[in-house]
Design an enzyme around this catalytic site. Structure first.
Site, mmCIF file in Angstrom:
data_model
loop_
_atom_site.group_PDB
_atom_site.id
_atom_site.type_symbol
_atom_site.label_atom_id
_atom_site.label_comp_id
_atom_site.label_asym_id
_atom_site.label_seq_id
_atom_site.Cartn_x
_atom_site.Cartn_y
_atom_site.Cartn_z
ATOM 1 N N ASP A 24 28.801 10.836 -8.805
ATOM 2 C CA ASP A 24 29.847 9.797 -8.758
ATOM 3 C C ASP A 24 29.286 8.475 -8.284
ATOM 4 O OD1 ASP A 24 31.362 12.470 -8.602
ATOM 5 O OD2 ASP A 24 32.830 10.963 -9.202
HETATM 6 O O1 MRU Z 1 36.985 14.791 -8.582
HETATM 7 P P1 MRU Z 1 36.365 14.703 -9.949
HETATM 8 O O2 MRU Z 1 36.700 15.851 -10.831
HETATM 9 O O3 MRU Z 1 36.627 13.357 -10.584
HETATM 10 O O4 MRU Z 1 34.807 14.779 -9.653
HETATM 11 C C1 MRU Z 1 33.924 14.779 -10.744
HETATM 12 C C2 MRU Z 1 32.512 14.945 -10.365
HETATM 13 O O5 MRU Z 1 32.159 15.051 -9.209
HETATM 14 C C3 MRU Z 1 31.513 14.867 -11.480
HETATM 15 O O6 MRU Z 1 30.402 15.667 -11.211
HETATM 16 C C4 MRU Z 1 31.036 13.412 -11.655
HETATM 17 O O7 MRU Z 1 32.132 12.535 -11.700
HETATM 18 C C5 MRU Z 1 30.224 13.256 -12.878
HETATM 19 S S1 MRU Z 1 31.157 13.492 -14.369
HETATM 20 C C6 MRU Z 1 30.100 13.151 -15.664
#
Ligand code: MRU
Length: 356
Positions: A249
């Site tokens: 993220d």
């Molecule tokens: O809480 P989320 O489902 O938005 O978290 C998503 C993740 O942690 C993913 O690994 C990250 O955003 C990469 S998605 C290509």
């Protein structure tokens, strides 16, 4: 037909409601930025790249029917709406970077002609919409490049011809405009007939693995097995895993990486078992303005996401619960490297490579 989390056709946007998957496949129309904010906040759409794309496309659809008296007014409107969208979830940087890019794009027209004729203002608005629309195409192309770079690096590093991967969360077509990041590497290995197997964690509490990654694995007929998060260490000890790959993220200047809660635990386990640990993420996930992971804001979500499962109470009333949605993996545990569309970099090289 390819799995699409985001549908954008002739100026109309809809998203696949990820809260309802896998039992129901329902697309919901997004008419404006308020609606965009709500579906991001509720995690009906999630995943760092998808959050950024849906947020910006929600602005594009809202802009379509509006007119502005001046370029200044258009810029002010977009600034307010983008800041609102960025405030939806704090950890993923992609939407912040997209908002900054779009504002800089708009401001380049503002210079010298803050007023503009009605025609000029409309033409700037349409150019902005086109700029937003490009995000969909660019994201897929970047993900395919990430997948191919990652597959090549893993094959070279392990010296194997068939690879077994362990991954976490959902980083596939549902989290991006298509193909995916960590799951994109899995798809590239499969494309080359070099994927032996992919193990994927259930990823409590939102179950991105058991609901969403499982959906992609089954839809694409990939050789995959779901495991409980707590089975990861035992799986690694069995000697079956060639590498661990997760998404991100936010990757900061020293290579520290925020990703779905549980990622740090996997990196520690991989280190212990001498298994290469990779992060797969587009450059839009890299934030060189922050020097180390301790300055990343970690989103904490409603404890009811842990104490309840699809409306069913799992814990007794009064249970105290802490629900961080992300954790930080220190750079030294990212032993495989950071896979981007520009190549695979050691965390210590990231800043130099991206600013070269
Ligand atoms: O809480 P989320 O489902 O938005 O978290 C998503 C993740 O942690 C993913 O690994 C990250 O955003 C990469 S998605 C290509």
């Amino acid at each position: 037909m390819a799995l699409e989390a985001i549908r954008y056709r002739e100026g109309q946007l809809s998203i696949l409601d990820q809260l309802l998957l896998p039992s129901q496949t329902i697309y919901i129309p997004i008419l404006n930025t308020q609606h965009g904010y709500e579906v991001i906040k509720s995690m009906q759409v999630r995943g760092a790249p998808a959050i950024a794309i849906v947020g910006c496309l929600s602005l594009a659809v809202e802009l379509k029917s509006l007119t502005f008296p001046s370029i200044d007014a258009l810029v002010d409107f977009c600034r307010t709406k983008l800041e609102y969208l960025v405030s939806s979830r704090p950890t993923a940087v992609n939407i912040r970077k997209a908002a900054d890019h779009l504002l800089a794009f708009l401001q380049s027209f503002q210079l010298g002609q803050p007023e503009g004729t009605a025609q000029a203002v409309e033409s700037v608005k349409l150019k902005l919409i086109e700029e937003i629309e490009k995000m969909l195409e660019n994201d897929v192309a970047d993900n395919v490049a990430i997948g191919d770079h990652g597959a090549a690096d893993i094959l070279a590093r392990t010296g194997k011809t068939r690879i077994t991967v362990l991954t976490h969360c959902n980083t596939g077509s549902l989290a991006t405009a298509g193909y995916g990041t960590a799951l994109g590497v899995v798809r590239s290995l499969q494309k080359q007939n070099q994927l032996e197997h992919v193990y994927f964690n259930e990823t409590r509490p939102y179950c991105q693995g058991s609901r969403l990654t499982a959906y992609e694995i089954v839809t694409d007929k990939l050789p995959g097995t779901l495991i409980c998060d707590s089975a990861s260490g035992w799986l690694m000890q069995s000697g079956k895993v060639d590498c661990v790959i997760t998404g991100a993220d936010r990757v900061v200047a020293n290579g520290d990486t925020a990703n779905k809660i549980g990622t740090y635990m996997l990196a520690v386990l991989a280190y212990h078992h001498n298994i290469p640990f990779y992060i797969a993420a587009p450059v839009t996930t890299c934030d060189l303005t922050i020097s180390s992971g301790k300055d990343i804001v970690i989103e904490e979500r409603d404890p009811r996401e842990v104490t309840n499962l699809q409306g069913q109470e799992l814990s007794p009333k009064g249970t105290v619960c802490w629900n961080p949605a992300f954790d930080i993996t220190p750079a030294h545990l990212i032993t495989g490297g950071i896979i981007t569309e520009r190549g695979v970099f050691k965390p210590s090289q990231l800043k130099a490579k991206l600013t070269a």
